[in-house]
Enzyme design. Structure first.
Site, PDB file in Angstrom:
ATOM      1  N   GLY A   1      -1.983   2.464 -41.802  1.00 58.82           N
ATOM      2  CA  GLY A   1      -2.081   1.130 -42.385  1.00 58.82           C
ATOM      3  C   GLY A   1      -0.767   0.865 -43.082  1.00 58.82           C
ATOM      4  O   GLY A   1      -0.212   1.766 -43.732  1.00 58.82           O
TER       5      GLY A   1
ATOM      6  N   TYR B   1      -7.245  -3.577 -31.869  1.00 61.67           N
ATOM      7  CA  TYR B   1      -7.848  -3.515 -33.202  1.00 61.67           C
ATOM      8  C   TYR B   1      -9.348  -3.796 -33.153  1.00 61.67           C
ATOM      9  O   TYR B   1      -9.802  -4.691 -32.447  1.00 61.67           O
ATOM     10  CB  TYR B   1      -7.199  -4.546 -34.122  1.00 61.67           C
ATOM     11  CG  TYR B   1      -5.748  -4.269 -34.440  1.00 61.67           C
ATOM     12  CD1 TYR B   1      -5.391  -3.350 -35.421  1.00 61.67           C
ATOM     13  CD2 TYR B   1      -4.730  -4.933 -33.765  1.00 61.67           C
ATOM     14  CE1 TYR B   1      -4.065  -3.092 -35.724  1.00 61.67           C
ATOM     15  CE2 TYR B   1      -3.403  -4.689 -34.053  1.00 61.67           C
ATOM     16  CZ  TYR B   1      -3.075  -3.766 -35.032  1.00 61.67           C
ATOM     17  OH  TYR B   1      -1.759  -3.516 -35.324  1.00 61.67           O
TER      18      TYR B   1
ATOM     19  N   ARG C   1     -11.366  -4.458 -36.240  1.00 55.74           N
ATOM     20  CA  ARG C   1     -11.372  -4.570 -37.695  1.00 55.74           C
ATOM     21  C   ARG C   1     -12.143  -5.785 -38.216  1.00 55.74           C
ATOM     22  O   ARG C   1     -12.275  -5.954 -39.424  1.00 55.74           O
ATOM     23  CB  ARG C   1      -9.931  -4.620 -38.197  1.00 55.74           C
ATOM     24  CG  ARG C   1      -9.222  -5.913 -37.854  1.00 55.74           C
ATOM     25  CD  ARG C   1      -7.720  -5.848 -38.001  1.00 55.74           C
ATOM     26  NE  ARG C   1      -7.217  -5.251 -39.232  1.00 55.74           N
ATOM     27  CZ  ARG C   1      -5.918  -5.078 -39.472  1.00 55.74           C
ATOM     28  NH1 ARG C   1      -5.012  -5.467 -38.587  1.00 55.74           N
ATOM     29  NH2 ARG C   1      -5.527  -4.533 -40.602  1.00 55.74           N
TER      30      ARG C   1
ATOM     31  N   ASN D   1       5.247  -8.251 -42.406  1.00 57.09           N
ATOM     32  CA  ASN D   1       4.434  -7.523 -41.416  1.00 57.09           C
ATOM     33  C   ASN D   1       3.666  -8.483 -40.503  1.00 57.09           C
ATOM     34  O   ASN D   1       2.439  -8.419 -40.379  1.00 57.09           O
ATOM     35  CB  ASN D   1       3.426  -6.600 -42.104  1.00 57.09           C
ATOM     36  CG  ASN D   1       4.024  -5.289 -42.542  1.00 57.09           C
ATOM     37  OD1 ASN D   1       4.190  -5.066 -43.730  1.00 57.09           O
ATOM     38  ND2 ASN D   1       4.351  -4.425 -41.612  1.00 57.09           N
TER      39      ASN D   1
ATOM     40  N   LYS E   1      16.009  -7.099 -41.644  1.00 52.69           N
ATOM     41  CA  LYS E   1      16.106  -6.002 -40.681  1.00 52.69           C
ATOM     42  C   LYS E   1      16.367  -6.542 -39.271  1.00 52.69           C
ATOM     43  O   LYS E   1      15.653  -7.423 -38.806  1.00 52.69           O
ATOM     44  CB  LYS E   1      14.804  -5.197 -40.690  1.00 52.69           C
ATOM     45  CG  LYS E   1      14.503  -4.556 -42.041  1.00 52.69           C
ATOM     46  CD  LYS E   1      13.089  -4.026 -42.110  1.00 52.69           C
ATOM     47  CE  LYS E   1      12.066  -5.133 -42.287  1.00 52.69           C
ATOM     48  NZ  LYS E   1      10.697  -4.648 -42.478  1.00 52.69           N
TER      49      LYS E   1
ATOM     50  N   ALA F   1       7.809   2.401 -38.257  1.00 53.55           N
ATOM     51  CA  ALA F   1       9.228   2.449 -38.650  1.00 53.55           C
ATOM     52  C   ALA F   1       9.515   1.520 -39.823  1.00 53.55           C
ATOM     53  O   ALA F   1      10.241   1.875 -40.755  1.00 53.55           O
ATOM     54  CB  ALA F   1      10.115   2.097 -37.463  1.00 53.55           C
TER      55      ALA F   1
ATOM     56  N   ASP G   1       7.464   0.486 -42.128  1.00 59.66           N
ATOM     57  CA  ASP G   1       6.843   1.003 -43.349  1.00 59.66           C
ATOM     58  C   ASP G   1       7.676   2.149 -43.925  1.00 59.66           C
ATOM     59  O   ASP G   1       7.833   2.265 -45.139  1.00 59.66           O
ATOM     60  CB  ASP G   1       5.418   1.486 -43.057  1.00 59.66           C
ATOM     61  CG  ASP G   1       4.552   0.397 -42.459  1.00 59.66           C
ATOM     62  OD1 ASP G   1       4.749  -0.780 -42.810  1.00 59.66           O
ATOM     63  OD2 ASP G   1       3.676   0.723 -41.628  1.00 59.66           O
TER      64      ASP G   1
ATOM     65  N   ASP H   1       1.799   7.264 -37.268  1.00 56.91           N
ATOM     66  CA  ASP H   1       2.279   6.310 -38.264  1.00 56.91           C
ATOM     67  C   ASP H   1       2.947   6.987 -39.459  1.00 56.91           C
ATOM     68  O   ASP H   1       3.915   6.465 -40.009  1.00 56.91           O
ATOM     69  CB  ASP H   1       1.101   5.467 -38.780  1.00 56.91           C
ATOM     70  CG  ASP H   1       0.705   4.378 -37.797  1.00 56.91           C
ATOM     71  OD1 ASP H   1       0.827   4.617 -36.586  1.00 56.91           O
ATOM     72  OD2 ASP H   1       0.256   3.316 -38.248  1.00 56.91           O
TER      73      ASP H   1
END
Length: 318
Positions: free
Chosen positions: A35, A105, A107, A167, A227, A258, A260, A296
């Site tokens: 996460g 996902y 969720r 994100n 970035k 990456a 995170d 992750d």
């Protein structure tokens, strides 16, 4: 000891295929977790700082797995709630080919999507030096949207440094018609805004770094870190600006996580009183390291790992 960095959001159980190819042909999976927010908390913890993660999981085995695993990484999970009214979220990876992943996902209606501001211990938030927010959490549900905005405004009101990584997840935000307004509002409340170039182009309608930086600062962001993947990272504040080249990676094994890892490198540096340039340099190293390992969080380094990685890089250049 109160955490120096606090973050909040959903962490899911990952089923990671052992074999490559379409899922209909895959029979074995490894169980992992991931996460955006807990990844950052774990990254900061591995780099020597106290971090706390706020969330809600299902009152079942997978929820216990998440709490135990994240606590085992040195992150404070005392503010994670359990509920028997909703399950822990899941996602399944599909490795069609090396370095290219598809993610599915599961969720909707998860335990984390039912978080609300009423569950927050505001004294716990007040004790942090940095509040890290991602642009995923406000779009999990209306209650998560309200929670995110309340935390951001509370942090701003109490002089707590706010870090915001958008994100961007188009599948999640599509059901929120005013999602750009929310993301730009969070950017404006942040002391550090960390978009990727594609995310910034989506928000501002341009891919020109200088224009993006100016527009970001104009929203109210105190500092901007933009970035640009393998090319490098632009950074700017009212006092300084510059560009840090990305480290070359011979082979990308798993690109997920990456960003995170990069955020963890930046934020750990800021906790140590380093300059924005130095923070971006560490973030770039962490981002380069994490893509060389599957999972992750598995590639998130310690300070010792970073020093060894840089030493080997220097040995190759000599």
């Amino acid at each position: 000891m109160k955490p120096e960095l606090v973050t909040f959001g959903e962490t899911m159980v990952i089923f990671d295929p052992v074999e490559k190819g379409p899922l209909r042909y895959v029979n074995q999976f490894n169980k992992r977790f991931g996460g955006a927010e807990s990844n950052v908390a774990i990254g900061v913890s591995r780099l020597g700082h106290n971090a706390g993660w706020i969330s809600q999981v299902g009152d079942e085995e997978l929820g216990l797995y998440l709490i135990n695993s994240i606590r085992g990484e040195g992150v404070d999970t005392s503010q994670v709630k359990m509920t028997d009214e909703a399950p822990t979220g899941l996602y399944i990876k599909e490795r069609v080919r090396e370095g290219s992943n598809q993610v599915y996902y599961y969720r909707a209606g998860s335990a984390a999507s039912r978080m609300s501001k009423d569950q927050i211990d505001w004294d716990y938030i007040k004790g942090a030096k940095i509040i890290h927010i991602s642009g995923i959490t406000p779009f999990l549900s209306e209650s998560c949207h309200e929670l995110t905005m309340e935390v951001a405004e509370f942090a701003k009101e109490h002089g707590i440094f706010v870090s915001f990584d958008p994100n961007l997840r188009l599948k999640i935000i599509s059901s929120f018609p005013k999602h750009k307004e929310t993301l730009l509002r969070l950017a404006g409340l942040s002391d550090l805004f960390m978009p990727g170039i594609e995310e910034a182009e989506y928000l501002f309608g341009t891919n020109d770094p200088e224009t993006i930086i100016q527009l970001s600062l104009k929203t109210g962001a105190g500092q901007v870190v933009l970035k640009k993947g393998e090319h490098g990272t632009y950074y700017a504040s009212k006092e300084d600006k510059g560009f840090v080249k990305s480290l070359r990676v011979e082979k990308v094994v798993d690109p997920i996580g990456a960003g995170d890892g990069f955020a963890a490198g930046v934020l750990s540096s800021l906790l140590e009183g380093r300059s924005l340039k130095e923070a971006v340099e560490r973030g770039s190293v962490v981002g380069a390291m994490i893509v060389t390992v599957e999972g992750d969080i598995e590639g998130l380094p310690t300070v010792r790992d970073i020093n060894e990685f840089l030493r080997k890089k220097q040995d190759v250049l000599r």
